[in-house]
Write an enzyme that holds these catalytic residues in place. Sequence first.
Site, PDB file in Angstrom:
ATOM      1  CE  LYS A 157      14.127 -43.720  -1.953  1.00  0.00           C
ATOM      2  NZ  LYS A 157      12.890 -43.490  -1.161  1.00  0.00           N
TER       3      LYS A 157
HETATM    4  N1  GLU Z   1      12.704 -40.499   1.175  1.00  0.00           N
HETATM    5  C1  GLU Z   1      11.525 -40.067   1.370  1.00  0.00           C
HETATM    6  C2  GLU Z   1      10.627 -41.055   0.816  1.00  0.00           C
HETATM    7  O1  GLU Z   1      10.876 -42.162   0.557  1.00  0.00           O
HETATM    8  C3  GLU Z   1      11.190 -38.889   1.153  1.00  0.00           C
HETATM    9  C4  GLU Z   1      11.150 -38.462  -0.391  1.00  0.00           C
HETATM   10  C5  GLU Z   1      11.179 -37.017  -0.705  1.00  0.00           C
HETATM   11  O2  GLU Z   1      10.726 -36.300   0.286  1.00  0.00           O
HETATM   12  O3  GLU Z   1      11.327 -36.614  -1.873  1.00  0.00           O
HETATM   13  O4  GLU Z   1       9.479 -41.155   0.587  1.00  0.00           O
END
Ligand code: GLU
Length: 473
Positions: free
Chosen positions: A109
């Site tokens: 993240k």
């Molecule tokens: N930000 C989204 C999540 O928290 C999507 C992450 C992604 O598609 O890699 O799952």
Amino acid sequence: MSKSSTKELNFRQSVDLMFNRAASFTDISPKMIEKIRVCNATYTVRFGVKLRGDIHTFVGYRSVHSEHREPVKGGIRYSLDVNQDEVEALAALMTFKTALVEVPFGGSKGGLCINPKDWSEEELERITRRFTFELARRDLIHPSLNVPAPDMGTGEREMAWMMDEYRRLNNTDINVIACVTGKPVHLSGIRGRVEATGRGVQYALREFFRHADDKKKAGLRGDLDGKKVIVQGLGNVGYHAAKFVAEEDGAKVITVIEREGVVHNPKGIKIEDLKQHMLSGEPLSDFKGGKVTDPDPKAIEGACDILIPAAMEGVINVENAHNIKAKLIIEAANGPVTAKADKILRDKGVFIIPDLYANAGGVTVSYFEWVKNIGHIRFGRMQRRNQEAKNRELVDALEAQGGIKFSRKFKSEFIEGASEVDLVRAGLDDTMRFAYGSIKEALDNKPELEDMRTAAFYRSISAVALSYQSIGL
Ligand code: GLU
């Protein structure tokens, strides 16, 4: 209640507590559990960008929680609340989310400590490109190692800038477009990605209503039709989830909680009208499709069947958990219920569909986009017309037998071959149903897991442990 039990944990501690609870039901060695729990690495970058005649310093993070599968995957959020603990908690959730829905990625993240509203589009582009450059220098954006995606405060636009910046630095890499997902469709994105998380929430709810035992636990009957829903946050996820359950499944969205105020309508709010109103820039109080009141932290405690928290972490906590009246909470946001609130709600008998399952639709469709990008072909391109021709032959042959005459509507729907978005939806629906089944299976085999969250973590921890054990760790 004693003082210590009302003291709230931070997001990271909260996720750890939920993790530990599930880990205690496994027979995995404590050392391996420790390895799975910790974040492998977090990179902090402080970079300067010259804007408005001055140098502005920005702080960004990219955390890699687990590399048991690569690339690692997870969004990048733009928010002033971004900090290392938050990014690490979110990265951990990505590991368990991808493991649960069998998307072959590790967890990561990122975040940039910025309020996007403070900057013009041009300035945001320069900031984003510079952040991308910093990440690319350390392989923290890379088609085979680390693939960011949108999150709170970011979207297709930012992903397009990131991809383009990465492409400038790596123009001989044939897979360069797979370095981020959530790109616009015209720039190698995939149809259905924008709404994927909200769509996943809808599919998760539909699946819940197919399980009589779960409905009984929650004190609900029937299906989504007529159910009273409160949605907190009408951003990308909340908007799509609310719109789909209202327009397609007959649910009644009676309350929408937003930063500027609360919208109520016992007959059901028209979500598309509300969203268009919000996008128009007019004050929320001018919205005609419901009664608008001032921001109210108590609105989340309103009576309803289903509560969809779709904004920030920690909105349901020790302060308000006792007063929550929803029968079912589906966590469209990451971490909206703190570990302590989770316990209070479980004791009250509130049924919770946990984040690592409920909002996995986004990363699932990101996976489809990544596969499309490295395959360099749109899904269905080779098969669609072939399927259509075969279906037409079948319909013609049946009609030629005499006696059967299909309606025009049936024919056009049946004959048509699957388009990219049809395939994305089918793949997402299958993923959400399959993962629900796998959580239920864990609960059947080990009833002491008790709730969906613990069972979901249990499944994911077991899957990650197996990956590590297979490579001799
Ligand atoms: N930000 C989204 C999540 O928290 C999507 C992450 C992604 O598609 O890699 O799952």
